[in-house]
Enzyme design. Structure first.
Site, PDB file in Angstrom:
ATOM      1  N   HIS A  75      11.955 101.508 -50.135  1.00  0.00           N
ATOM      2  CA  HIS A  75      12.881 100.476 -50.591  1.00  0.00           C
ATOM      3  C   HIS A  75      12.267  99.668 -51.729  1.00  0.00           C
ATOM      4  O   HIS A  75      11.055  99.707 -51.967  1.00  0.00           O
ATOM      5  CB  HIS A  75      13.303  99.544 -49.450  1.00  0.00           C
ATOM      6  CG  HIS A  75      12.200  99.088 -48.538  1.00  0.00           C
ATOM      7  ND1 HIS A  75      11.096  98.408 -48.969  1.00  0.00           N
ATOM      8  CD2 HIS A  75      12.039  99.243 -47.204  1.00  0.00           C
ATOM      9  CE1 HIS A  75      10.312  98.145 -47.939  1.00  0.00           C
ATOM     10  NE2 HIS A  75      10.844  98.654 -46.849  1.00  0.00           N
TER      11      HIS A  75
HETATM   12  P1  TYD Z   1      11.668  98.044 -42.359  1.00  0.00           P
HETATM   13  O1  TYD Z   1      12.027  97.278 -43.577  1.00  0.00           O
HETATM   14  O2  TYD Z   1      12.427  99.319 -42.097  1.00  0.00           O
HETATM   15  O3  TYD Z   1      10.126  98.356 -42.335  1.00  0.00           O
HETATM   16  P2  TYD Z   1       9.244  99.162 -43.418  1.00  0.00           P
HETATM   17  O4  TYD Z   1       9.261  98.371 -44.668  1.00  0.00           O
HETATM   18  O5  TYD Z   1       7.892  99.218 -42.842  1.00  0.00           O
HETATM   19  O6  TYD Z   1       9.813 100.529 -43.549  1.00  0.00           O
HETATM   20  O7  TYD Z   1      11.833  97.075 -41.105  1.00  0.00           O
HETATM   21  C1  TYD Z   1      11.904  97.545 -39.768  1.00  0.00           C
HETATM   22  C2  TYD Z   1      12.736  96.565 -38.946  1.00  0.00           C
HETATM   23  O8  TYD Z   1      12.110  95.287 -38.874  1.00  0.00           O
HETATM   24  C3  TYD Z   1      14.126  96.343 -39.534  1.00  0.00           C
HETATM   25  O9  TYD Z   1      15.040  96.266 -38.434  1.00  0.00           O
HETATM   26  C4  TYD Z   1      14.021  94.976 -40.193  1.00  0.00           C
HETATM   27  C5  TYD Z   1      12.972  94.261 -39.372  1.00  0.00           C
HETATM   28  N1  TYD Z   1      12.160  93.292 -40.135  1.00  0.00           N
HETATM   29  C6  TYD Z   1      12.281  91.942 -39.882  1.00  0.00           C
HETATM   30  O10 TYD Z   1      13.077  91.502 -39.040  1.00  0.00           O
HETATM   31  N2  TYD Z   1      11.483  91.055 -40.561  1.00  0.00           N
HETATM   32  C7  TYD Z   1      10.604  91.485 -41.501  1.00  0.00           C
HETATM   33  O11 TYD Z   1       9.889  90.655 -42.113  1.00  0.00           O
HETATM   34  C8  TYD Z   1      10.500  92.894 -41.781  1.00  0.00           C
HETATM   35  C9  TYD Z   1       9.561  93.406 -42.828  1.00  0.00           C
HETATM   36  C10 TYD Z   1      11.289  93.759 -41.069  1.00  0.00           C
END
Ligand code: TYD
Length: 137
Positions: free
Chosen positions: A53
């Protein structure tokens, strides 16, 4: 400015002594933003790709405080990979840069310092959509 200049590697000072090592990171001093949030990723392994992302608003610094992982960074034109393999190094990721984290060692703890509180709507999770938005900048 090249992508690597936009995403510098920080090497943090090590305040270690005979008792062990200590790294201190201060927002707006050691990194270019005020820290509003931290999160960390662990129990990933070498079969997963995380991230995938870009963020319209958030800036990040990624630090593997234990173990190691890799992060592939792109702006849609250039690309480079950083081996996050030392607790005293971090990579800065500004707004609107695409990143993939992968090759996590089983003991990897990837600490992320962020400039914003979490807001899922500022994420771009579709690479084609990212390319469209980034080209307008
Ligand atoms: P995600 O963005 O998919 O993680 P990565 O960047 O490691 O691939 O996030 C995983 C889950 O956690 C998603 O449901 C969103 C949640 N999340 C939060 O609630 N707060 C945060 O600060 C982050 C980074 C993720």
């Amino acid at each position: 400015m090249s992508l690597q200049e936009k995403c510098p590697i920080f090497r943090f000072g090590d305040l270690g002594d005979e008792r062990g090592k200590l790294v201190a990171i201060e927002g707006e001093r050691d990194i270019p933003f005020e820290i509003k949030r931290i999160f960390y990723i662990y129990d990933s392994d070498d079969t997963v790709i995380r991230g995938q992302h870009a963020n319209r608003e958030s800036e990040f610094v990624l630090i593997n405080v234990a173990g190691q992982s890799k992060v592939r960074i792109t702006d849609g034109k250039e690309e480079f990979v950083v081996d996050l393999n030392r607790p005293k190094m971090g990579v800065y990721i500004p707004k609107m840069i695409w990143k993939d984290m992968y090759d996590f060692s089983s003991d990897s703890v990837l600490l992320v310092l962020a400039s914003t509180h979490y807001d899922g709507t500022e994420y771009i999770r579709d690479y084609e959509e990212y390319l469209k938005e980034v080209i307008k900048q």
